[in-house]
Design an enzyme around this catalytic site. Structure first.
Site, PDB file in Angstrom:
ATOM      1  CG  HIS A  78      -1.711  -1.416   1.256  1.00  0.00           C
ATOM      2  ND1 HIS A  78      -3.623  -1.368   0.929  1.00  0.00           N
ATOM      3  CD2 HIS A  78      -1.913  -2.410   1.976  1.00  0.00           C
ATOM      4  CE1 HIS A  78      -3.926  -2.688   0.967  1.00  0.00           C
ATOM      5  NE2 HIS A  78      -2.824  -3.333   1.718  1.00  0.00           N
ATOM      6  CG  ASN A 151      -7.550  -4.475   0.353  1.00  0.00           C
ATOM      7  OD1 ASN A 151      -7.280  -3.882   0.986  1.00  0.00           O
ATOM      8  ND2 ASN A 151      -7.320  -6.149   0.812  1.00  0.00           N
ATOM      9  CG  HIS A 342      -3.075  -1.072  14.858  1.00  0.00           C
ATOM     10  ND1 HIS A 342      -3.374  -2.612  13.978  1.00  0.00           N
ATOM     11  CD2 HIS A 342      -2.574  -0.809  16.124  1.00  0.00           C
ATOM     12  CE1 HIS A 342      -2.510  -2.706  14.645  1.00  0.00           C
ATOM     13  NE2 HIS A 342      -2.823  -2.219  15.890  1.00  0.00           N
ATOM     14  CE1 TYR A 365      -3.240  -1.753   8.647  1.00  0.00           C
ATOM     15  CE2 TYR A 365      -3.064  -4.687   8.397  1.00  0.00           C
ATOM     16  CZ  TYR A 365      -3.408  -3.540   7.257  1.00  0.00           C
ATOM     17  OH  TYR A 365      -3.615  -3.788   6.154  1.00  0.00           O
TER      18      TYR A 365
END
Length: 705
Positions: A78, A151, A342, A365
């Protein structure tokens, strides 16, 4: 769409927004980072005009040191992203299901920040590569920050997070030569696929049109993992999260995506920026699928399996709110690059499940943010700072910004009356759901996770003919780039388990053998929600190209531009030479683009006005013919008025769709091509063209290409 009362005007950039620390440097004196005013920042301090630079030049050293450290490590995945601010409002109270307050009161406006991204490529890659798109939302709620990290595809490649490093290593550029960039079309990735058949469903989604969205504004978002809603009574429901774009779900075609990557690699981010700047605010409705705890094992799939969807025909999506993005960032680095999402950032009323992919995300994360943002205090960066007050005994570390006073930094304590005090659940303290867990410690996978092909088959069965064609062509491109023929053959054999006809079509395009025993699975179940052919359709926010040369009919162009503007559609005039273009009666318009700065792939539709001299010029230009031909091949709306229809007749392969004598005088529409030689029908022509543009694509033209 439900109506919700709004407290503030959408055009007020301060309304319903998180206030960040901003500095306006207008009319200020130049200083060092310590506030010392500086005489010059273009010449370093030297011994004489041509002598060596002195180390005592503190401004020179500070300026260069800061520059040397201006880049932070880019995200492993990402890395290429783009963000925007907005707000969220619930449509109705969800108090029965969750004690998350931002979902309980429709009058509450919750600020949000959203970051859209590609997954595989580096920061410098293109927007339109075939890839999953990240859709991460940070809600700045009164109970603390809640991060919905999702996503644009509802399933994932793997079932257990322990495989995530292997997946990323396989899909990233190959380590011996760092090739290819932002692409899964290479040996190591497809070797991973055939060695991990659980990827089958995700591969079907990845090779579909979903992986090349037309716009961030026109793609769905999914939480992917299974979470829980927990209400004030402690009762829980399993839940999956959805974002539904009000503009519908629309995509590019592969040829477009490749060309746009060269013409405008910032295509999707520019589209989002421009939409917000012009007040065409992107809107997404927020929906949830919910399953009662007693129904956890009532389905033919495991609801905790991240490679599976919950079919919407079985578990409907309940729309509970809407998000509007109405403000662009003020500084890309300070906001978009430094934002830290997160999945463990939750608020009371939202809890986790035993989804094995989610469990790994809860660790990973946070771990990546520590190194990327330089330490444990990244929550104090303005874009990450909650609106809820922060009180705890965590101290020190890199980049500490808050100054804590007093001599107590531990708990429990008596010197400070045990402050900051823990908060009970009935007073708003977070309480984890009391799930009973019992079992032996094992490295195993639940048998309920072992159906790798059923939902991949469901996806294939749900596609329209055009979507199936695109998936097959994507296999031909992606697997055709694989050098190892054994891997190619294994791909064919693996997807024979999904559908025999699909496997045969794959084999035909990649120099592999068709399956010796083609699968003929009797399961023909489909889901209408999976096909983009069933999405909402609107011409709003689309961009129309108007091709005009000297001698064009002014009323055709001005009439069309006014009509489109009133319908929420943008338009741009394209001419062989950028600048003023003059109509047949001497009136002038500004052509803001030429054929070098513009391309058909950057527009949603094209209009060609009438005018004899104008028609002659267009008919002789190869650039015009290529522009119109690309529009035709990509199945976009095409419109021509008066003599403009002759340009279509002179252009291949558009002429294949014309009648033997060309296009008629009356209003005529066929496969997204709208014409009217009779200029008295201009109003009807505009309305018909708008319908054609709203349809997005006209796949019936595939018979001509």
């Amino acid at each position: 769409m439900k109506n919700v009362p709004e407290k503030e005007s959408k055009t007020d950039k301060k309304a319903s927004q998180l206030e960040h620390v901003q500095t306006d440097h207008k009319d200020t004196d130049l200083t060092t980072n310590q506030g010392t005013k500086v005489q010059s920042t273009v010449d370093s301090l030297k011994v004489g005009a041509r002598g060596p630079t002195l180390m005592e030049d503190f401004h020179f050293r500070e300026k260069l040191t800061h520059f040397d450290h201006e880049r932070i490590p880019e995200r492993v995945v990402h890395a290429r992203g783009f963000g925007a601010h907005g707000f969220f409002q619930a449509y109705e109270s969800m108090q029965e299901c969750t004690c998350a307050k931002f979902l309980q009161d429709p009058s509450v406006v919750t600020p949000v920040f959203v970051r859209f991204s590609t997954v595989v490529g580096s920061r410098g890659s293109a927007d339109t590569v075939r890839d999953v798109r990240g859709f991460a939302t940070k809600f700045y709620t009164d109970q603390g920050n809640y991060d919905l990290v999702g996503n644009n595809i509802p399933v994932f490649f793997i079932q257990d997070a322990i495989k995530f490093p292997d997946l990323v290593h396989a899909i990233k550029p190959e380590p011996h030569n760092e090739i290819p960039q932002a692409s899964a079309a290479h040996d190591t990735f497809w070797d991973f696929v055939v060695c991990n058949p659980e990827t089958a469903n995700m591969i079907m989604w990845l090779l579909s049109d979903r992986a090349i969205p037309r716009s961030f504004r026109m793609m769905e978002g999914f939480g992917v993992n299974t979470f829980r809603f927990v209400n004030e009574k402690g009762s829980a429901r399993f839940v999956k999260f959805h974002w539904k774009p009000l503009l519908g779900v629309h995509s590019l075609v592969w040829d477009e995506a490749q060309k746009i990557a060269g013409k405008d690699p910032d295509y999707n981010r520019r589209d989002l920026w421009n939409a917000i700047e012009t007040g065409q605010y992107p809107e997404f409705e927020f929906g949830v699928q919910m399953i009662e705890e007693q129904d956890e094992f009532s389905f033919d799939f495991d609801i905790l399996d991240p490679t599976k969807i919950w079919p919407e025909e079985i578990i409907p999506v309940k729309i509970i709110g809407k998000m509007t993005l109405n403000r662009n960032v003020s500084n890309f680095f300070a906001e978009t690059e430094q934002v830290a999402f997160h999945p463990a950032n939750v608020v009371p009323g939202i809890d986790f499940t035993n989804d094995p992919l989610l469990q790994g995300r809860l660790f990973s994360y946070l771990d990546t943010q520590l190194i990327r943002l330089g330490g444990p205090n990244f929550h104090e960066i303005p874009i990450n700072h909650p609106v809820a007050p922060m009180h705890n005994n965590q101290r020190d570390g890199y980049h500490r910004m808050r100054i804590d006073v007093g001599n107590v930094s531990y708990s429990p304590n008596s010197l400070q009356a045990d402050c900051p005090k823990p908060v009970s659940s009935d007073q708003g303290g977070y309480m984890h759901y009391a799930e009973k867990v019992d079992g032996k410690k094992v490295r195993e996978r639940s048998p309920s996770f072992l159906d790798f092909f059923g939902q991949a088959r469901l996806f294939w069965n749900s596609m329209s003919a055009a979507e199936k064609r695109h998936i097959v062509e994507a296999f031909h491109f992606e697997v055709g780039k694989v050098k190892d023929k054994t891997i190619r053959q294994r791909v064919v054999d693996m997807f024979n388990e999904v559908d025999g006809a699909l496997a045969q079509q794959i084999a035909e395009g990649i120099s592999a053998k068709p399956p010796s025993a083609p699968s003929n699975n009797a399961v023909t179940a489909s889901s209408a929600a999976l096909s983009q052919e069933n999405t909402a359709r609107s011409a709003q926010t689309r961009i129309v190209a108007i091709l005009a040369e000297n001698g064009f009919r002014y009323d055709d162009v001005s009439g069309m531009m006014d009509f489109l503007k009133n319908a929420g559609v943008s338009s741009e005039i394209i001419c062989s030479r950028q600048g003023i273009v003059t109509s047949e009666d001497g009136r002038q318009l500004d052509a803001c683009q030429n054929y070098r700065t513009a391309a058909a792939v950057l527009y949603d539709a094209v209009f060609i006005p009438g005018g004899k001299q104008h028609k002659e010029s267009l008919s002789q230009q190869n650039d015009t013919k290529q522009f119109v031909a690309d529009m035709f091949v990509h199945c976009k709306a095409i419109c021509a008025a008066g003599e403009g229809a002759d340009v279509l007749t002179a252009t291949e392969p558009v002429n294949l769709i014309a009648q033997p004598s060309g296009f008629p005088d009356e209003l005529h529409t066929v496969d997204g091509i709208v014409t009217a030689r009779n200029i008295a029908l201009m109003t009807d022509l505009c309305e018909e063209f708008l319908k054609a543009a709203a349809a997005h694509r006209h796949w019936a033209r595939y018979q001509y290409v």
